[in-house]
Motif scaffolding. Structure first.
Motif, PDB file in Angstrom:
ATOM      1  N   LEU B 204     -45.408  -8.369  17.163  1.00 16.27           N
ATOM      2  CA  LEU B 204     -44.462  -8.174  18.056  1.00 16.27           C
ATOM      3  C   LEU B 204     -43.662  -7.325  17.536  1.00 16.27           C
ATOM      4  CD1 LEU B 204     -44.068 -11.955  17.420  1.00 16.27           C
ATOM      5  CD2 LEU B 204     -43.854 -10.489  19.401  1.00 16.27           C
ATOM      6  N   ARG B 205     -44.285  -6.251  16.231  1.00 21.54           N
ATOM      7  CA  ARG B 205     -43.428  -5.283  15.234  1.00 21.54           C
ATOM      8  C   ARG B 205     -43.100  -4.337  16.556  1.00 21.54           C
ATOM      9  NH1 ARG B 205     -46.455  -4.829  10.957  1.00 21.54           N
ATOM     10  NH2 ARG B 205     -46.817  -2.595  11.373  1.00 21.54           N
ATOM     11  N   ARG B 206     -44.336  -3.875  17.422  1.00 23.43           N
ATOM     12  CA  ARG B 206     -44.209  -3.100  18.425  1.00 23.43           C
ATOM     13  C   ARG B 206     -42.562  -3.385  19.825  1.00 23.43           C
ATOM     14  NH1 ARG B 206     -50.430  -1.192  19.652  1.00 23.43           N
ATOM     15  NH2 ARG B 206     -50.020  -2.777  19.754  1.00 23.43           N
ATOM     16  N   LYS B 207     -41.960  -3.503  19.751  1.00 23.51           N
ATOM     17  CA  LYS B 207     -40.757  -3.599  20.569  1.00 23.51           C
ATOM     18  C   LYS B 207     -41.302  -3.406  21.360  1.00 23.51           C
ATOM     19  CE  LYS B 207     -38.106  -3.973  16.950  1.00 23.51           C
ATOM     20  NZ  LYS B 207     -38.399  -5.134  16.294  1.00 23.51           N
ATOM     21  N   LYS B 208     -42.840  -2.944  21.904  1.00 19.13           N
ATOM     22  CA  LYS B 208     -42.876  -2.707  23.627  1.00 19.13           C
ATOM     23  C   LYS B 208     -43.729  -3.454  24.065  1.00 19.13           C
ATOM     24  CE  LYS B 208     -44.729   1.649  24.390  1.00 19.13           C
ATOM     25  NZ  LYS B 208     -44.645   2.199  22.621  1.00 19.13           N
ATOM     26  N   THR B 209     -44.456  -4.783  22.724  1.00 20.26           N
ATOM     27  CA  THR B 209     -45.078  -4.960  24.052  1.00 20.26           C
ATOM     28  C   THR B 209     -44.768  -6.166  24.446  1.00 20.26           C
ATOM     29  OG1 THR B 209     -46.974  -7.301  22.823  1.00 20.26           O
ATOM     30  CG2 THR B 209     -44.695  -7.270  21.442  1.00 20.26           C
ATOM     31  N   SER B 319     -38.707  -7.264  12.048  1.00 18.83           N
ATOM     32  CA  SER B 319     -39.509  -6.548  11.948  1.00 18.83           C
ATOM     33  C   SER B 319     -40.250  -6.258  10.543  1.00 18.83           C
ATOM     34  CB  SER B 319     -40.165  -5.371  12.200  1.00 18.83           C
ATOM     35  OG  SER B 319     -39.037  -4.309  11.299  1.00 18.83           O
ATOM     36  N   ARG B 320     -39.333  -6.578   9.382  1.00 22.79           N
ATOM     37  CA  ARG B 320     -39.716  -6.922   8.195  1.00 22.79           C
ATOM     38  C   ARG B 320     -40.616  -8.298   7.303  1.00 22.79           C
ATOM     39  NH1 ARG B 320     -34.834  -6.440   3.711  1.00 22.79           N
ATOM     40  NH2 ARG B 320     -34.255  -4.214   5.186  1.00 22.79           N
ATOM     41  N   ILE B 321     -40.119  -9.132   7.447  1.00 23.10           N
ATOM     42  CA  ILE B 321     -41.018  -9.770   7.129  1.00 23.10           C
ATOM     43  C   ILE B 321     -42.808 -10.167   8.309  1.00 23.10           C
ATOM     44  CG2 ILE B 321     -39.818 -12.126   8.988  1.00 23.10           C
ATOM     45  CD1 ILE B 321     -41.348 -12.725   5.377  1.00 23.10           C
ATOM     46  N   GLN B 322     -42.523  -9.399   9.604  1.00 16.91           N
ATOM     47  CA  GLN B 322     -43.237  -9.576  10.096  1.00 16.91           C
ATOM     48  C   GLN B 322     -45.132  -8.296   9.441  1.00 16.91           C
ATOM     49  OE1 GLN B 322     -41.663  -8.240  14.006  1.00 16.91           O
ATOM     50  NE2 GLN B 322     -41.381 -10.278  14.224  1.00 16.91           N
ATOM     51  N   ARG B 323     -44.463  -7.185   8.729  1.00 21.54           N
ATOM     52  CA  ARG B 323     -44.926  -6.036   8.039  1.00 21.54           C
ATOM     53  C   ARG B 323     -44.895  -6.971   6.890  1.00 21.54           C
ATOM     54  NH1 ARG B 323     -41.838  -1.526   7.282  1.00 21.54           N
ATOM     55  NH2 ARG B 323     -42.462  -0.706   9.778  1.00 21.54           N
ATOM     56  N   VAL B 324     -44.626  -7.874   5.826  1.00 23.95           N
ATOM     57  CA  VAL B 324     -45.546  -8.272   5.562  1.00 23.95           C
ATOM     58  C   VAL B 324     -46.241  -9.111   5.290  1.00 23.95           C
ATOM     59  CG1 VAL B 324     -44.540  -9.952   3.479  1.00 23.95           C
ATOM     60  CG2 VAL B 324     -42.993  -8.054   3.614  1.00 23.95           C
ATOM     61  N   LEU B 325     -46.535  -9.954   7.002  1.00 24.91           N
ATOM     62  CA  LEU B 325     -47.569 -11.081   6.809  1.00 24.91           C
ATOM     63  C   LEU B 325     -48.345  -9.722   7.047  1.00 24.91           C
ATOM     64  CD1 LEU B 325     -44.742 -13.697   8.783  1.00 24.91           C
ATOM     65  CD2 LEU B 325     -46.653 -13.665   7.085  1.00 24.91           C
ATOM     66  N   THR B 326     -48.096  -9.196   7.521  1.00 30.50           N
ATOM     67  CA  THR B 326     -49.072  -8.428   8.279  1.00 30.50           C
ATOM     68  C   THR B 326     -50.631  -8.510   7.207  1.00 30.50           C
ATOM     69  OG1 THR B 326     -48.933  -7.502  10.189  1.00 30.50           O
ATOM     70  CG2 THR B 326     -50.680  -6.533  10.031  1.00 30.50           C
ATOM     71  N   TRP B 327     -49.455  -7.289   5.502  1.00 29.62           N
ATOM     72  CA  TRP B 327     -50.637  -6.752   4.664  1.00 29.62           C
ATOM     73  C   TRP B 327     -50.532  -8.177   4.007  1.00 29.62           C
ATOM     74  CZ3 TRP B 327     -52.196  -2.002   3.679  1.00 29.62           C
ATOM     75  CH2 TRP B 327     -51.322  -1.229   4.731  1.00 29.62           C
ATOM     76  N   THR B 328     -50.392  -9.740   4.194  1.00 29.60           N
ATOM     77  CA  THR B 328     -50.847 -10.207   3.821  1.00 29.60           C
ATOM     78  C   THR B 328     -52.284 -11.165   3.917  1.00 29.60           C
ATOM     79  OG1 THR B 328     -48.693 -11.173   3.089  1.00 29.60           O
ATOM     80  CG2 THR B 328     -49.991 -12.152   3.039  1.00 29.60           C
ATOM     81  N   VAL B 329     -52.522 -10.585   5.068  1.00 27.39           N
ATOM     82  CA  VAL B 329     -53.580 -10.910   6.358  1.00 27.39           C
ATOM     83  C   VAL B 329     -55.025 -10.557   4.659  1.00 27.39           C
ATOM     84  CG1 VAL B 329     -55.773 -10.232   7.206  1.00 27.39           C
ATOM     85  CG2 VAL B 329     -53.089 -10.199   7.991  1.00 27.39           C
TER      86      VAL B 329
END
Lengths: 314, 420
Positions: B204-209, B319-329
């Motif tokens: 989702l962070r990549r707007k183009k998706t 996109s900030r929380i989305q990035r945090v979620l990715t790093w939480t994996v």
């Protein structure tokens, strides 16, 4: 009551040798199968859902060993230590090779994993052959040589038998003319190797003291050995014409090593069995699962019985 | 080196590898069953694509779980035949039940599920996924019956140097089994939920998706699932601390790392069991327990924030929380391993608490063979796990159109290219 569990164990290990036998064989024959990636993947697709459904027979057998024959399990596994470790390492290599090989489009990636698949499958077949060869001389003492000559002979015979088994399986399961023909041709070649080896193994067994003395009822073991030879020989003769009958016969040949080992070790296994309470418990809780397992495995076979003519997942 | 230590290291590493993969398997299986149910109920193709995309990752992950699991099952007989000798009558039965009742079915049905797309009726295919899920949890339960008994032996009597079952129901309802099973199931939900959310966040962070809808739904399922797991995870964790205080005083002492408590526990255990050292390595127990709990706090902060942001869809835009979620994996995976180490190292020096010491459970295999097999397993597992995670990362990055699961092959499918 241990006798019924003895039969269940024979069923599970027998199912493993028959079902995984052709998977090992396909791995052994893989370098010869398939002119291109599509054909090779079709050969692997013949394994389809059976691959996952076959390996669990070993897991089930290990479960019965540890649950019903715990002391025997500890004894036999620790005495066969290096061979069991080899089996486990080869299982990991071979399983992951099959799971990973088609996950990328790269030719180099796929041929690399195909090599791992072949090495793993061949290694597994050899290791099981060595285990069978040793167990036919009784549970190893732990001091003796696991690579004795009879064991080594079994270690080359079993891969050859499994390869013949796989050729019959492919001839039966694959509906792609080029590939089916390759399977029959390589099957015939393998039989030329497998039959003399099996005959030599049976002959050596008769002539070797440690094998003869370990056999509690030598006449039975001899008959089983002869049945193995006849089944493999007839299968070779039928391979090109009647694939179904040939596969049934190679299945018998793949099953017989398990029956032979069972005949030799029955007495020792009884001594290493669990107590009456736990046995009663498992009779009540686990034994009814056996017909259920056979039922859903039967469903698997009927649902996916159609021959394959194209790649699928693997 | 000491062969006992090598055998323990071998078991610990095999179990850790196994646990790394099977917790995700457990959680993802349930989510796949939910996604496929929605597909069969609504006919919405997005749910079919979700099942295939996450299912593809699930299968690649599952493969490593199987091979490490098989190695573990055989290690009991290879390295720990003293366990079978003394406790085989009790300990073996749940393992036999696990294979015959649960795992046999799980693997057979999963094979049919992988190859049954477009071949079996939809409802049959869906039933297979629910059976896979059910048997996966059943499998975990039986393993915890065996493991719970090692921690807190119940329902048995010692006769002639061997344990005999007296009350099987006590084994099945052992609090060290039930509570730990619930704790692990909750951990599996958190692991799989954060996994879904993190990968969805990446896309989702990549707007183009072009797959915004696909990954929004996945993200929502992910954070809600993780949210459901949080409270049972900590709650059942706390209950286990209470159980430990009463039934595993040496683990409690090592975790608290209080010299007075350690000295007192050691003295009491010498009094009960005779001379010996009964306190597990304090640093390892304390650090692994703390790691698990700190990670719970971190993951809870991220997941609860995400749940709040779910209202009015802010989660899908930030996109900030989305990035945090990715790093939480990776965090739940680390917590799973840490929790496992805390539980198992904390049981030392016992194989069966109060009944059989680890050195008495050993097979006494020569150091040479144990070293060789240890090196073999570790090198092979490290290699295979690395490749496996690379493939999982690749599927995750490439999105739903590139999954192989359920794809129809024809002679028009391109041949592989020669590339290195």
């Amino acid at each position: 009551m241990q006798d019924i569990w003895f039969a269940v164990l024979a069923l599970l290990l027998g199912g493993y040798f028959v079902g995984e036998g052709y998977a090992f064989g396909i791995g052994i024959l893989l370098p010869l199968l398939g002119r291109d990636d599509r054909e090779r993947r079709t050969a692997l697709a013949s394994l389809g859902p059976f691959f996952l459904g076959n390996e669990v027979w070993l897991v089930g057998a290990a479960g019965v060993l540890i649950g019903v024959f715990p002391r025997f399990e500890g004894l036999v596994l620790s005495r066969l230590y290096p061979l069991i470790v080899a089996v486990l390492l080869f299982i990991a290599m071979r399983d992951m090779a099959l799971h990973l090989r088609s996950r990328r489009q790269s030719f180099a990636w796929r041929s690399r994993w195909d090599r791992v698949f072949t090495v793993g499958s061949t290694g597994l077949a050899i290791a099981w052959g060595l285990i069978v060869g040793n167990l036919l001389q009784g549970v190893p003492s732990g001091r003796g040589d696991l690579l004795n000559s009879f064991a080594l002979l079994c270690g080359v015979t079993l891969p050859a038998l499994f390869a013949a088994h796989a050729a019959a399986f492919l001839a039966l399961r694959v509906k792609r003319p080029g590939l089916a023909r390759t399977a029959v041709v390589s099957g015939h070649r393998v039989c030329v190797l497998a039959l003399p080896l099996a005959a030599l193994a049976v002959g050596t067994g008769i002539a070797t003291d440690s094998v003869r003395l370990a056999a509690p009822h030598p006449a039975l073991e001899l008959v089983l050995g002869v049945v193995l030879l006849v089944a493999a020989g007839t299968a070779g003769a039928l391979l090109g014409r009647r694939a179904g009958a040939a596969f049934a016969l190679t299945s018998v040949a793949a099953l017989l090593p398990v029956l032979l080992v069972g005949a030799v070790l029955a007495g020792q296994m009884r001594a290493g069995a669990t107590d009456a309470t736990t046995l009663h418990l498992l009779n009540w809780a686990a034994l009814p699962m056996v017909p259920i397992i056979l039922a859903y495995q039967g469903w698997l076979w009927t649902a996916f019985r159609a021959p394959v003519d194209r790649p699928a997942y693997w | 080196m000491d062969p006992l230590l090598l055998a323990r290291l071998q078991f610990a590493l095999t179990t850790s590898f196994h646990f790394l993969f099977v917790t995700l398997t457990l959680g993802l299986a349930l989510l796949l069953a939910v996604m496929e149910t929605r597909y069969v109920r609504t006919g919405d193709e997005t749910y079919a694509r979700m099942t295939k995309f996450w299912g593809q990752i699930y299968i690649v992950n599952y493969a490593m779980g199987i091979v490490t699991g098989i190695v573990m099952e055989f290690q009991f007989g290879l390295n720990w035949n003293g366990l079978g000798h003394t406790a085989g009558n009790v300990f073996g039965a749940p393992l036999a039940m696990e294979t015959l009742v649960a795992f046999f079915a799980e693997s057979t049905f999963l094979g049919m599920w992988i190859f049954g797309w477009d071949r079996l009726p939809r409802k049959v295919h869906l039933t297979l996924m629910w059976l896979v899920t059910l048997t996966a949890f059943l499998s975990a339960y039986w393993i915890m019956v065996a493991n719970g008994w090692l921690h807190h032996p119940v329902g048995y009597v010692m006769r002639g140097g061997e344990a005999h079952v007296t009350d099987f129901a006590k084994l099945l309802t052992n609090p060290f089994t039930l509570v730990a099973f619930g704790h692990i199931a909750a951990g599996a939900l958190i692991t799989a939920g954060v996994f879904l959310a993190g990968i969805s966040g990446y896309h989702l962070r990549r707007k183009k998706t072009a797959e915004a809808d696909f990954f929004r739904r996945s993200l929502r399922i992910g954070v809600i699932t993780a949210g459901i797991g949080l409270l049972p995870s900590i709650g059942l964790g706390v209950v286990q601390f209470i159980l430990i205080r009463y039934d595993q005083p040496s683990k409690d002492a090592a975790f608290n790392n209080d010299p007075a408590q350690i000295a007192q526990t050691q003295a009491e255990m010498v009094h009960t069991y005779g001379p010996g050292h009964y306190i597990p390595p304090t640093a390892a127990v304390e650090n692994s327990g703390d790691t698990m709990m700190y990670i719970w706090v971190l993951v809870t902060l991220v997941v609860v924030t995400s749940l709040f942001m779910l209202r009015r869809g802010r989660l899908f835009r930030s996109s900030r929380i989305q990035r945090v979620l990715t790093w939480t994996v990776p965090l739940p995976f680390i917590a799973n391993i840490a929790g496992w180490l805390f539980r198992e190292i904390g049981r030392q020096p016992w194989a069966v608490y109060g009944l059989l010491r680890t050195d008495q459970a050993s097979s006494h295999i020569s150091a040479g063979w144990v070293t060789a097999s240890l090196i073999g397993f570790v090198l092979l597992f490290l290699t295979l796990a690395t490749v496996d995670y690379t493939i999982i990362a690749r599927y995750s990055r490439r999105g739903p159109d590139r999954a192989d699961l359920g794809a129809t092959e024809s002679d028009a499918t391109p041949e592989p290219v020669i590339a290195f």
